[in-house]
Motif scaffolding. Sequence first.
Motif, PDB file in Angstrom:
ATOM      1  N   GLN A   1       0.833  -1.201   0.000  1.00  0.00           N
ATOM      2  CA  GLN A   1       0.000   0.000   0.000  1.00  0.00           C
ATOM      3  C   GLN A   1       0.869   1.252   0.000  1.00  0.00           C
ATOM      4  O   GLN A   1       0.634   2.192  -0.767  1.00  0.00           O
ATOM      5  CB  GLN A   1      -0.914   0.032   1.227  1.00  0.00           C
ATOM      6  N   ALA A   2       1.889   1.258   0.851  1.00  0.00           N
ATOM      7  CA  ALA A   2       2.774   2.420   0.959  1.00  0.00           C
ATOM      8  C   ALA A   2       3.496   2.690  -0.351  1.00  0.00           C
ATOM      9  O   ALA A   2       3.578   3.845  -0.811  1.00  0.00           O
ATOM     10  CB  ALA A   2       3.782   2.204   2.084  1.00  0.00           C
ATOM     11  N   PHE A   3       4.013   1.645  -0.976  1.00  0.00           N
ATOM     12  CA  PHE A   3       4.715   1.803  -2.246  1.00  0.00           C
ATOM     13  C   PHE A   3       3.769   2.314  -3.333  1.00  0.00           C
ATOM     14  O   PHE A   3       4.116   3.181  -4.126  1.00  0.00           O
ATOM     15  CB  PHE A   3       5.351   0.474  -2.681  1.00  0.00           C
ATOM     16  N   ARG A   4       2.552   1.744  -3.367  1.00  0.00           N
ATOM     17  CA  ARG A   4       1.589   2.141  -4.398  1.00  0.00           C
ATOM     18  C   ARG A   4       1.211   3.617  -4.268  1.00  0.00           C
ATOM     19  O   ARG A   4       1.147   4.344  -5.258  1.00  0.00           O
ATOM     20  CB  ARG A   4       0.328   1.288  -4.273  1.00  0.00           C
ATOM     21  N   ILE A   5       0.980   4.052  -3.033  1.00  0.00           N
ATOM     22  CA  ILE A   5       0.622   5.456  -2.807  1.00  0.00           C
ATOM     23  C   ILE A   5       1.768   6.370  -3.209  1.00  0.00           C
ATOM     24  O   ILE A   5       1.561   7.430  -3.814  1.00  0.00           O
ATOM     25  CB  ILE A   5       0.235   5.681  -1.327  1.00  0.00           C
ATOM     26  N   ALA A   6       2.997   5.947  -2.892  1.00  0.00           N
ATOM     27  CA  ALA A   6       4.167   6.757  -3.243  1.00  0.00           C
ATOM     28  C   ALA A   6       4.357   6.828  -4.756  1.00  0.00           C
ATOM     29  O   ALA A   6       4.625   7.902  -5.306  1.00  0.00           O
ATOM     30  CB  ALA A   6       5.415   6.185  -2.586  1.00  0.00           C
ATOM     31  N   VAL A   7       4.208   5.692  -5.432  1.00  0.00           N
ATOM     32  CA  VAL A   7       4.382   5.658  -6.887  1.00  0.00           C
ATOM     33  C   VAL A   7       3.379   6.579  -7.575  1.00  0.00           C
ATOM     34  O   VAL A   7       3.721   7.330  -8.494  1.00  0.00           O
ATOM     35  CB  VAL A   7       4.223   4.217  -7.424  1.00  0.00           C
ATOM     36  N   ASN A   8       2.137   6.551  -7.109  1.00  0.00           N
ATOM     37  CA  ASN A   8       1.060   7.265  -7.793  1.00  0.00           C
ATOM     38  C   ASN A   8       0.698   8.608  -7.168  1.00  0.00           C
ATOM     39  O   ASN A   8      -0.238   9.255  -7.630  1.00  0.00           O
ATOM     40  CB  ASN A   8      -0.177   6.361  -7.845  1.00  0.00           C
ATOM     41  N   GLN A   9       1.423   9.014  -6.117  1.00  0.00           N
ATOM     42  CA  GLN A   9       1.186  10.303  -5.451  1.00  0.00           C
ATOM     43  C   GLN A   9      -0.282  10.458  -5.052  1.00  0.00           C
ATOM     44  O   GLN A   9      -0.868  11.540  -5.157  1.00  0.00           O
ATOM     45  CB  GLN A   9       1.591  11.452  -6.366  1.00  0.00           C
ATOM     46  N   GLU A  10      -0.863   9.384  -4.568  1.00  0.00           N
ATOM     47  CA  GLU A  10      -2.308   9.362  -4.348  1.00  0.00           C
ATOM     48  C   GLU A  10      -2.787  10.397  -3.325  1.00  0.00           C
ATOM     49  O   GLU A  10      -3.777  11.091  -3.558  1.00  0.00           O
ATOM     50  CB  GLU A  10      -2.740   7.958  -3.917  1.00  0.00           C
ATOM     51  N   LEU A  11      -2.090  10.513  -2.203  1.00  0.00           N
ATOM     52  CA  LEU A  11      -2.568  11.414  -1.154  1.00  0.00           C
ATOM     53  C   LEU A  11      -2.325  12.878  -1.505  1.00  0.00           C
ATOM     54  O   LEU A  11      -3.181  13.736  -1.255  1.00  0.00           O
ATOM     55  CB  LEU A  11      -1.918  11.061   0.179  1.00  0.00           C
ATOM     56  N   SER A  12      -1.182  13.170  -2.086  1.00  0.00           N
ATOM     57  CA  SER A  12      -0.901  14.561  -2.437  1.00  0.00           C
ATOM     58  C   SER A  12      -1.841  15.049  -3.538  1.00  0.00           C
ATOM     59  O   SER A  12      -2.305  16.208  -3.509  1.00  0.00           O
ATOM     60  CB  SER A  12       0.563  14.734  -2.863  1.00  0.00           C
ATOM     61  N   LEU A  13      -2.148  14.189  -4.494  1.00  0.00           N
ATOM     62  CA  LEU A  13      -3.094  14.565  -5.545  1.00  0.00           C
ATOM     63  C   LEU A  13      -4.495  14.757  -4.978  1.00  0.00           C
ATOM     64  O   LEU A  13      -5.220  15.681  -5.380  1.00  0.00           O
ATOM     65  CB  LEU A  13      -3.123  13.507  -6.651  1.00  0.00           C
ATOM     66  N   LEU A  14      -4.896  13.909  -4.036  1.00  0.00           N
ATOM     67  CA  LEU A  14      -6.214  14.051  -3.405  1.00  0.00           C
ATOM     68  C   LEU A  14      -6.314  15.373  -2.657  1.00  0.00           C
ATOM     69  O   LEU A  14      -7.301  16.106  -2.802  1.00  0.00           O
ATOM     70  CB  LEU A  14      -6.471  12.877  -2.456  1.00  0.00           C
ATOM     71  N   GLU A  15      -5.297  15.687  -1.863  1.00  0.00           N
ATOM     72  CA  GLU A  15      -5.318  16.938  -1.096  1.00  0.00           C
ATOM     73  C   GLU A  15      -5.385  18.160  -2.011  1.00  0.00           C
ATOM     74  O   GLU A  15      -6.068  19.140  -1.719  1.00  0.00           O
ATOM     75  CB  GLU A  15      -4.079  17.017  -0.208  1.00  0.00           C
ATOM     76  N   ALA A  16      -4.672  18.081  -3.136  1.00  0.00           N
ATOM     77  CA  ALA A  16      -4.679  19.199  -4.079  1.00  0.00           C
ATOM     78  C   ALA A  16      -6.001  19.293  -4.841  1.00  0.00           C
ATOM     79  O   ALA A  16      -6.452  20.396  -5.189  1.00  0.00           O
ATOM     80  CB  ALA A  16      -3.523  19.050  -5.067  1.00  0.00           C
ATOM     81  N   ALA A  17      -6.625  18.148  -5.106  1.00  0.00           N
ATOM     82  CA  ALA A  17      -7.826  18.124  -5.944  1.00  0.00           C
ATOM     83  C   ALA A  17      -9.092  18.518  -5.197  1.00  0.00           C
ATOM     84  O   ALA A  17     -10.008  19.105  -5.801  1.00  0.00           O
ATOM     85  CB  ALA A  17      -8.002  16.731  -6.546  1.00  0.00           C
ATOM     86  N   LEU A  18      -9.185  18.209  -3.922  1.00  0.00           N
ATOM     87  CA  LEU A  18     -10.435  18.458  -3.186  1.00  0.00           C
ATOM     88  C   LEU A  18     -10.931  19.900  -3.311  1.00  0.00           C
ATOM     89  O   LEU A  18     -12.103  20.122  -3.641  1.00  0.00           O
ATOM     90  CB  LEU A  18     -10.269  18.046  -1.717  1.00  0.00           C
ATOM     91  N   PRO A  19     -10.097  20.916  -3.060  1.00  0.00           N
ATOM     92  CA  PRO A  19     -10.600  22.289  -3.215  1.00  0.00           C
ATOM     93  C   PRO A  19     -10.956  22.643  -4.651  1.00  0.00           C
ATOM     94  O   PRO A  19     -11.867  23.455  -4.884  1.00  0.00           O
ATOM     95  CB  PRO A  19      -9.454  23.157  -2.694  1.00  0.00           C
ATOM     96  N   VAL A  20     -10.286  22.047  -5.611  1.00  0.00           N
ATOM     97  CA  VAL A  20     -10.612  22.289  -7.024  1.00  0.00           C
ATOM     98  C   VAL A  20     -11.991  21.719  -7.339  1.00  0.00           C
ATOM     99  O   VAL A  20     -12.790  22.338  -8.044  1.00  0.00           O
ATOM    100  CB  VAL A  20      -9.545  21.680  -7.947  1.00  0.00           C
ATOM    101  N   TRP A  21     -12.281  20.531  -6.812  1.00  0.00           N
ATOM    102  CA  TRP A  21     -13.599  19.928  -7.050  1.00  0.00           C
ATOM    103  C   TRP A  21     -14.714  20.796  -6.494  1.00  0.00           C
ATOM    104  O   TRP A  21     -15.757  20.959  -7.125  1.00  0.00           O
ATOM    105  CB  TRP A  21     -13.650  18.525  -6.432  1.00  0.00           C
ATOM    106  N   VAL A  22     -14.504  21.371  -5.314  1.00  0.00           N
ATOM    107  CA  VAL A  22     -15.525  22.258  -4.747  1.00  0.00           C
ATOM    108  C   VAL A  22     -15.741  23.456  -5.666  1.00  0.00           C
ATOM    109  O   VAL A  22     -16.873  23.874  -5.917  1.00  0.00           O
ATOM    110  CB  VAL A  22     -15.127  22.717  -3.333  1.00  0.00           C
ATOM    111  N   ASP A  23     -14.661  24.008  -6.200  1.00  0.00           N
ATOM    112  CA  ASP A  23     -14.770  25.144  -7.115  1.00  0.00           C
ATOM    113  C   ASP A  23     -15.486  24.753  -8.407  1.00  0.00           C
ATOM    114  O   ASP A  23     -16.182  25.590  -9.008  1.00  0.00           O
ATOM    115  CB  ASP A  23     -13.380  25.698  -7.436  1.00  0.00           C
ATOM    116  N   LEU A  24     -15.332  23.509  -8.839  1.00  0.00           N
ATOM    117  CA  LEU A  24     -15.972  23.045 -10.064  1.00  0.00           C
ATOM    118  C   LEU A  24     -17.465  22.775  -9.898  1.00  0.00           C
ATOM    119  O   LEU A  24     -18.188  22.638 -10.890  1.00  0.00           O
ATOM    120  CB  LEU A  24     -15.297  21.760 -10.557  1.00  0.00           C
ATOM    121  N   LEU A  25     -17.932  22.684  -8.655  1.00  0.00           N
ATOM    122  CA  LEU A  25     -19.350  22.425  -8.418  1.00  0.00           C
ATOM    123  C   LEU A  25     -20.194  23.658  -8.721  1.00  0.00           C
ATOM    124  O   LEU A  25     -19.853  24.774  -8.330  1.00  0.00           O
ATOM    125  CB  LEU A  25     -19.599  22.012  -6.968  1.00  0.00           C
TER     126      LEU A  25
END
Length: 294
Positions: free
Chosen positions: A201-225
Amino acid sequence: MNQLVHEPVLAKEVLQVLGPKEGDTYLDTTAGYGGHAKQVISRIGKDGLAILVDRDQNAIQSLSKSFSDNPIVQILHEDFYASSKELQKKGQKFDMILADLGVSSPHLNSARRGFSFMKEGPLDMRMDQRQPLTAADIANSYSQPQLTEILRKYGEVRNAPKMAKVIAINRPYKTTTDLANVIARATPGHSKIHPATKVFQAFRIAVNQELSLLEAALPVWVDLLADGGRLAVISFHSLEDRRVKQFFTDRAGGLYDSELKILTKKPITGSKTEIVHNPRSRSAKLRAAVKIKT
């Protein structure tokens, strides 16, 4: 069911919280193989708009085939943050946004993708096959302190420094089972949960930057609503769910400047029936919020 079929989790619950209507606009930020999208698109009709996003080439090919004759569907081959930023720049607004996070069944069931320690394959784990960084690069070249940080931050691995040392001194690794076997030998008498689970799990998240992309995307999604638009996020582990919960709480504080109203006081989870038929739903948590009209 064919092992390569991806069955959407919490499909009925997603429809309930999103409430698609004729003519609505829909953004699926992680459309995968179109399970949720098909059900939403059937409800928004020919006057709606659906933009389906995925960074996985196989998913894009499947989506293109499934929706090739549907004029209301647009498909973007990009990660959910980059695509959302592009749509934000264009001033696009949506009545519904869905983010189904995590790894799809075809990822796990395909040994060559390298996501599962249960199947021998290249130590890859890339959701976007175009990117250079793989799990093998991390396992074979990252320093022991870097490995410790990844294991601790993304896998919440107990005694992360010890596991990082074990990984470092047993290099090199070519396959998923190379790494999984080293971890298993270093963890005698482990519980029912395979000791490689959190490391992978740790390697997969690191490879795909899953958490950093989620944190960056959440406010953008609110703006897109659009005003009154609904955002639904399905997470599959506590690291994701914590971030979604905190973000919703921060943006829905009940103050004069609150942007959201939370629709799910507690996360919605799979029913016993669904978990039997679709084991992936066992760890799924759905949270949703609606954008307050200004």
